[in-house]
Design a protein around this motif. Sequence first.
Motif, PDB file in Angstrom:
ATOM      1  N   ALA A  42      -6.754   3.251 -13.416  1.00  0.00           N
ATOM      2  CA  ALA A  42      -6.552   1.923 -12.835  1.00  0.00           C
ATOM      3  C   ALA A  42      -7.834   1.413 -12.179  1.00  0.00           C
ATOM      4  N   ILE A  43      -8.543   2.287 -11.477  1.00  0.00           N
ATOM      5  CA  ILE A  43      -9.825   1.903 -10.882  1.00  0.00           C
ATOM      6  C   ILE A  43     -10.824   1.569 -11.980  1.00  0.00           C
ATOM      7  N   LEU A  44     -10.850   2.368 -13.022  1.00  0.00           N
ATOM      8  CA  LEU A  44     -11.759   2.112 -14.140  1.00  0.00           C
ATOM      9  C   LEU A  44     -11.442   0.772 -14.807  1.00  0.00           C
ATOM     10  N   ALA A  45     -10.165   0.475 -14.996  1.00  0.00           N
ATOM     11  CA  ALA A  45      -9.780  -0.809 -15.590  1.00  0.00           C
ATOM     12  C   ALA A  45     -10.162  -1.967 -14.682  1.00  0.00           C
ATOM     13  N   ALA A  46     -10.047  -1.774 -13.385  1.00  0.00           N
ATOM     14  CA  ALA A  46     -10.404  -2.836 -12.445  1.00  0.00           C
ATOM     15  C   ALA A  46     -11.906  -3.104 -12.456  1.00  0.00           C
ATOM     16  N   VAL A  47     -12.690  -2.062 -12.574  1.00  0.00           N
ATOM     17  CA  VAL A  47     -14.146  -2.219 -12.527  1.00  0.00           C
ATOM     18  C   VAL A  47     -14.709  -2.661 -13.872  1.00  0.00           C
ATOM     19  N   MET A  48     -14.261  -2.036 -14.947  1.00  0.00           N
ATOM     20  CA  MET A  48     -14.853  -2.289 -16.257  1.00  0.00           C
ATOM     21  C   MET A  48     -14.301  -3.553 -16.930  1.00  0.00           C
ATOM     22  N   VAL A  49     -13.006  -3.788 -16.843  1.00  0.00           N
ATOM     23  CA  VAL A  49     -12.381  -4.866 -17.591  1.00  0.00           C
ATOM     24  C   VAL A  49     -11.891  -5.988 -16.669  1.00  0.00           C
TER      25      VAL A  49
ATOM     26  N   ILE B 285      -3.800   5.141  -3.816  1.00  0.00           N
ATOM     27  CA  ILE B 285      -2.821   6.131  -3.368  1.00  0.00           C
ATOM     28  C   ILE B 285      -1.414   5.789  -3.861  1.00  0.00           C
ATOM     29  N   GLY B 286      -1.133   4.487  -4.063  1.00  0.00           N
ATOM     30  CA  GLY B 286       0.167   4.113  -4.606  1.00  0.00           C
ATOM     31  C   GLY B 286       0.326   4.557  -6.046  1.00  0.00           C
ATOM     32  N   ILE B 287      -0.720   4.392  -6.847  1.00  0.00           N
ATOM     33  CA  ILE B 287      -0.664   4.853  -8.235  1.00  0.00           C
ATOM     34  C   ILE B 287      -0.708   6.375  -8.291  1.00  0.00           C
ATOM     35  N   ASP B 288      -1.494   6.981  -7.413  1.00  0.00           N
ATOM     36  CA  ASP B 288      -1.556   8.439  -7.354  1.00  0.00           C
ATOM     37  C   ASP B 288      -0.200   9.035  -6.988  1.00  0.00           C
ATOM     38  N   PHE B 289       0.541   8.367  -6.139  1.00  0.00           N
ATOM     39  CA  PHE B 289       1.859   8.842  -5.714  1.00  0.00           C
ATOM     40  C   PHE B 289       2.818   8.957  -6.889  1.00  0.00           C
ATOM     41  N   TYR B 290       2.724   8.024  -7.840  1.00  0.00           N
ATOM     42  CA  TYR B 290       3.655   8.012  -8.966  1.00  0.00           C
ATOM     43  C   TYR B 290       3.074   8.578 -10.251  1.00  0.00           C
ATOM     44  N   PHE B 291       1.782   8.369 -10.509  1.00  0.00           N
ATOM     45  CA  PHE B 291       1.203   8.742 -11.799  1.00  0.00           C
ATOM     46  C   PHE B 291       0.090   9.781 -11.714  1.00  0.00           C
ATOM     47  N   GLY B 292      -0.282  10.200 -10.539  1.00  0.00           N
ATOM     48  CA  GLY B 292      -1.308  11.219 -10.382  1.00  0.00           C
ATOM     49  C   GLY B 292      -2.706  10.628 -10.297  1.00  0.00           C
ATOM     50  N   VAL B 293      -3.656  11.515 -10.093  1.00  0.00           N
ATOM     51  CA  VAL B 293      -5.041  11.109  -9.895  1.00  0.00           C
ATOM     52  C   VAL B 293      -5.627  10.497 -11.168  1.00  0.00           C
TER      53      VAL B 293
END
Length: 93
Positions: free
Chosen positions: A36-43, A22-30
Amino acid sequence: MQVIGFILFTVYGFAHVVAGFIGIDFYFGVIGAGLAILAAVMVRFTLPLTVGAFFGAMDVWHWHWAFAALFAAPGLLLIIPSVIISIIDGVKK
């Protein structure tokens, strides 16, 4: 006692991911939050989620900046040494 610790750690991890999203969504959108979630899971690059968790707690949940920093600090305490180690390993090769 271990089961309670596991449950608390899992709840904290889930809250950290939600606050990061929600913090990233607040500034950069969904789309930015999804990347960011994809980078956290994949990389396994969790720095954007940790920074997003700080801003999510501070700006969206309206926490004081010190409490938001304490909420995000465990993630930073684990990320910074791993980044330093990966840089050292890259220089050694």
